[in-house]
Motif scaffolding. Structure first.
Motif, PDB file in Angstrom:
ATOM      1  N   PRO A  97       0.811  -1.225   0.000  1.00  0.00           N
ATOM      2  CA  PRO A  97       0.000   0.000   0.000  1.00  0.00           C
ATOM      3  C   PRO A  97       0.842   1.271   0.000  1.00  0.00           C
ATOM      4  CG  PRO A  97      -0.069  -1.076   2.145  1.00  0.00           C
ATOM      5  CD  PRO A  97       0.605  -2.031   1.200  1.00  0.00           C
ATOM      6  N   GLY A  98       1.986   1.234   0.674  1.00  0.00           N
ATOM      7  CA  GLY A  98       2.830   2.430   0.714  1.00  0.00           C
ATOM      8  C   GLY A  98       3.401   2.759  -0.653  1.00  0.00           C
ATOM      9  N   ARG A  99       3.940   1.748  -1.325  1.00  0.00           N
ATOM     10  CA  ARG A  99       4.459   1.963  -2.679  1.00  0.00           C
ATOM     11  C   ARG A  99       3.353   2.490  -3.588  1.00  0.00           C
ATOM     12  NH1 ARG A  99       7.878  -2.368  -0.845  1.00  0.00           N
ATOM     13  NH2 ARG A  99       9.712  -2.784  -2.134  1.00  0.00           N
ATOM     14  N   TYR A 100       2.186   1.867  -3.520  1.00  0.00           N
ATOM     15  CA  TYR A 100       1.099   2.285  -4.419  1.00  0.00           C
ATOM     16  C   TYR A 100       0.660   3.714  -4.121  1.00  0.00           C
ATOM     17  CZ  TYR A 100      -3.122   2.165  -7.209  1.00  0.00           C
ATOM     18  OH  TYR A 100      -4.073   2.451  -8.150  1.00  0.00           O
ATOM     19  N   ALA A 101       0.567   4.055  -2.852  1.00  0.00           N
ATOM     20  CA  ALA A 101       0.190   5.425  -2.498  1.00  0.00           C
ATOM     21  C   ALA A 101       1.202   6.419  -3.047  1.00  0.00           C
ATOM     22  CB  ALA A 101       0.074   5.571  -0.981  1.00  0.00           C
ATOM     23  N   ALA A 102       2.479   6.072  -2.961  1.00  0.00           N
ATOM     24  CA  ALA A 102       3.505   6.957  -3.516  1.00  0.00           C
ATOM     25  C   ALA A 102       3.306   7.101  -5.023  1.00  0.00           C
ATOM     26  CB  ALA A 102       4.898   6.410  -3.213  1.00  0.00           C
ATOM     27  N   THR A 103       2.991   5.997  -5.686  1.00  0.00           N
ATOM     28  CA  THR A 103       2.825   6.024  -7.140  1.00  0.00           C
ATOM     29  C   THR A 103       1.658   6.915  -7.549  1.00  0.00           C
ATOM     30  OG1 THR A 103       3.722   3.801  -7.285  1.00  0.00           O
ATOM     31  CG2 THR A 103       2.483   4.588  -9.167  1.00  0.00           C
ATOM     32  N   THR A 104       0.541   6.779  -6.865  1.00  0.00           N
ATOM     33  CA  THR A 104      -0.622   7.567  -7.268  1.00  0.00           C
ATOM     34  C   THR A 104      -0.444   9.041  -6.919  1.00  0.00           C
ATOM     35  OG1 THR A 104      -1.752   7.187  -5.179  1.00  0.00           O
ATOM     36  CG2 THR A 104      -2.131   5.600  -6.932  1.00  0.00           C
ATOM     37  N   GLY A 105       0.326   9.326  -5.877  1.00  0.00           N
ATOM     38  CA  GLY A 105       0.502  10.725  -5.497  1.00  0.00           C
ATOM     39  C   GLY A 105       1.567  11.442  -6.290  1.00  0.00           C
ATOM     40  N   ALA A 106       2.274  10.727  -7.168  1.00  0.00           N
ATOM     41  CA  ALA A 106       3.420  11.332  -7.846  1.00  0.00           C
ATOM     42  C   ALA A 106       3.085  11.675  -9.282  1.00  0.00           C
ATOM     43  CB  ALA A 106       4.602  10.376  -7.820  1.00  0.00           C
ATOM     44  N   SER A 107       3.783  12.646  -9.820  1.00  0.00           N
ATOM     45  CA  SER A 107       3.700  12.922 -11.254  1.00  0.00           C
ATOM     46  C   SER A 107       5.105  13.129 -11.786  1.00  0.00           C
ATOM     47  CB  SER A 107       2.820  14.134 -11.520  1.00  0.00           C
ATOM     48  OG  SER A 107       2.951  15.093 -10.507  1.00  0.00           O
ATOM     49  N   PRO A 108       5.368  12.660 -12.996  1.00  0.00           N
ATOM     50  CA  PRO A 108       6.722  12.744 -13.554  1.00  0.00           C
ATOM     51  C   PRO A 108       7.179  14.195 -13.657  1.00  0.00           C
ATOM     52  CG  PRO A 108       5.332  11.302 -14.865  1.00  0.00           C
ATOM     53  CD  PRO A 108       4.443  11.999 -13.903  1.00  0.00           C
ATOM     54  N   THR A 109       8.464  14.409 -13.452  1.00  0.00           N
ATOM     55  CA  THR A 109       8.999  15.770 -13.503  1.00  0.00           C
ATOM     56  C   THR A 109       9.355  16.173 -14.929  1.00  0.00           C
ATOM     57  OG1 THR A 109      11.228  14.944 -13.133  1.00  0.00           O
ATOM     58  CG2 THR A 109       9.944  15.509 -11.197  1.00  0.00           C
ATOM     59  N   GLY A 110       9.504  15.217 -15.805  1.00  0.00           N
ATOM     60  CA  GLY A 110       9.837  15.525 -17.192  1.00  0.00           C
ATOM     61  C   GLY A 110       9.785  14.262 -18.025  1.00  0.00           C
ATOM     62  N   PRO A 111      10.009  14.371 -19.329  1.00  0.00           N
ATOM     63  CA  PRO A 111       9.904  13.205 -20.208  1.00  0.00           C
ATOM     64  C   PRO A 111      11.014  12.178 -19.948  1.00  0.00           C
ATOM     65  CG  PRO A 111      10.234  15.266 -21.450  1.00  0.00           C
ATOM     66  CD  PRO A 111      10.440  15.576 -20.022  1.00  0.00           C
ATOM     67  N   ASP A 112      12.137  12.619 -19.358  1.00  0.00           N
ATOM     68  CA  ASP A 112      13.242  11.696 -19.102  1.00  0.00           C
ATOM     69  C   ASP A 112      13.140  11.080 -17.709  1.00  0.00           C
ATOM     70  OD1 ASP A 112      13.577  14.121 -17.974  1.00  0.00           O
ATOM     71  OD2 ASP A 112      15.762  14.136 -18.113  1.00  0.00           O
ATOM     72  N   ASP A 113      12.112  11.445 -16.969  1.00  0.00           N
ATOM     73  CA  ASP A 113      11.896  10.865 -15.648  1.00  0.00           C
ATOM     74  C   ASP A 113      11.548   9.381 -15.796  1.00  0.00           C
ATOM     75  OD1 ASP A 113      11.054  10.110 -13.138  1.00  0.00           O
ATOM     76  OD2 ASP A 113       9.945  11.946 -12.766  1.00  0.00           O
ATOM     77  N   PRO A 114      12.296   8.493 -15.140  1.00  0.00           N
ATOM     78  CA  PRO A 114      11.982   7.061 -15.247  1.00  0.00           C
ATOM     79  C   PRO A 114      10.558   6.736 -14.821  1.00  0.00           C
ATOM     80  CG  PRO A 114      14.060   7.402 -14.078  1.00  0.00           C
ATOM     81  CD  PRO A 114      13.471   8.753 -14.290  1.00  0.00           C
ATOM     82  N   LEU A 115       9.995   7.563 -13.940  1.00  0.00           N
ATOM     83  CA  LEU A 115       8.612   7.311 -13.520  1.00  0.00           C
ATOM     84  C   LEU A 115       7.654   7.362 -14.699  1.00  0.00           C
ATOM     85  CD1 LEU A 115       6.387   6.978 -11.377  1.00  0.00           C
ATOM     86  CD2 LEU A 115       6.462   9.447 -11.025  1.00  0.00           C
ATOM     87  N   ALA A 116       7.904   8.267 -15.637  1.00  0.00           N
ATOM     88  CA  ALA A 116       7.013   8.394 -16.788  1.00  0.00           C
ATOM     89  C   ALA A 116       6.963   7.085 -17.570  1.00  0.00           C
ATOM     90  CB  ALA A 116       7.477   9.542 -17.696  1.00  0.00           C
ATOM     91  N   GLY A 117       8.138   6.512 -17.860  1.00  0.00           N
ATOM     92  CA  GLY A 117       8.168   5.257 -18.588  1.00  0.00           C
ATOM     93  C   GLY A 117       7.501   4.128 -17.834  1.00  0.00           C
ATOM     94  N   ALA A 118       7.736   4.095 -16.527  1.00  0.00           N
ATOM     95  CA  ALA A 118       7.147   3.021 -15.722  1.00  0.00           C
ATOM     96  C   ALA A 118       5.628   3.117 -15.727  1.00  0.00           C
ATOM     97  CB  ALA A 118       7.689   3.097 -14.290  1.00  0.00           C
TER      98      ALA A 118
END
Lengths: 190, 190
Positions: A97-118
């Motif tokens: 639940p902690g990981r998922y909460a972090a994921t939903t609360g986050a937004s990528p900082t730019g197109p090269d942010d690894p979060l965007a691809g994930a």
DNA sequence: AGCGCAAAGCTACGGCCACTAGCCACCAGT
DNA sequence: ACTGGTGGCTAGTGGCCGTAGCTTTGCGCT
């Protein structure tokens, strides 16, 4: 005193585990440092503060969920793919639940942010589920959003104890999957 | 120096407004006090700390949403009731994200907690929507949970910018409502 | 082997937060 | 007019994030 041998990944994983255990909102630099056998300021050598740490947890969660979806959906299509993807998401949210909460609360900082691809990979898995139903291309995006909303809503309500206990939640989840499957089948072949 | 004339309700409403403006996570006793023209410790005469304040915001949000649903759904049934209820929830969440976040993050402390009643009224409105579709009584609870999940998931994803901008979100919402309406109609008359 | 240097750990500190203790002034009821 | 409760205040504690600057470690290179 030997060194702890930390790298950003170790810190992130420890923090993610703690967030799963005590909740993302309770995460603090102190508690992460304590688990790693280190004082809090030392963490700033590996991670750029609590916000950055949360962002890394979000990326980790999105990558793991994407992998889990890819693995679970191998060779499945139609209703099987839908049911498997849904159950995978639900299980991941319940176990992390902690990981998922972090994921939903986050937004990528730019197109090269690894979060965007994930995040894109997770969305890609949802899109793949829908390929088995022969939807009008213009409806695809709406169907993805509906599917995301239903799964995200169900999982978050479940983990925050939003449902009363009296009726079995597994039954409700299965009912919802059947409901969506029937609707998509009807939409695909009108 | 005249007194500020505060009561718990004034403090709660000010805090709820601030939570809507800057986000629930940014809410602090200091900022609420500042808006009310008072120093932070004075608030503790009216409210039992930040946790209690958040709980009061949650109750306020549930009451307001319940009222909005009741008012909007007067005399409606079937698809009209569904579409109206859905749009009411979505609009409320968009206009009052802080209140809604407090509501979803809270759980009643006991059966006499006003929050419990307020949440029940919201759930009652959802159940009323479904009365227009002639569902099997055993399916009612599953349908309520599905509806809640879809609306909650859609609204929270929208407010956290979880959707890409390129396709119109209003269209997706309307599509989802139609999807649910068709599914419920088919389930009610098999 | 021994040396040098980057980096990983530390202590100490500043600022903000929630919350408590205790004081003072105002207003209501008699 | 007095008096008591109450709503505001200042002061202070402990916790948090994050920075500055020091010490020490251990790797790489001669």
């Amino acid at each position: 005193m030997p060194r702890a041998g930390l790298v950003p990944a170790t810190v992130t994983e420890a923090a993610a585990d703690i967030a799963d255990e005590i909740g993302l909102s309770q995460l603090s630099m102190s508690v992460v440092a304590e688990r790693l056998g280190v004082k809090a300021p030392s963490l700033y050598k590996h991670v750029d503060g609590l916000a950055d740490l949360t962002h890394r947890i979000a990326t980790l969660g999105a990558l793991e969920l994407g992998d889990a979806l890819r693995d679970a959906m191998q060779g499945l299509a139609g209703r099987d793919a839908l049911a498997t993807a849904a159950q995978t998401v639900r299980t991941y949210v319940k176990e992390h639940p902690g990981r998922y909460a972090a994921t939903t609360g986050a937004s990528p900082t730019g197109p090269d942010d690894p979060l965007a691809g994930a995040l894109d990979r997770v969305l890609g898995s949802f899109a793949a589920v829908l390929h088995g139903y022969h939807l009008d291309p213009g409806e695809q995006i709406h169907a993805v959003r509906m599917l995301r909303s239903a799964l995200h809503g169900f999982a978050t309500l479940e983990t925050s104890n939003g449902f009363q206990m009296d009726t079995d939640i597994d039954d409700s989840f299965a009912w919802m999957i059947t409901f969506i499957d029937r609707g998509l089948t009807a939409a695909g072949a009108p």
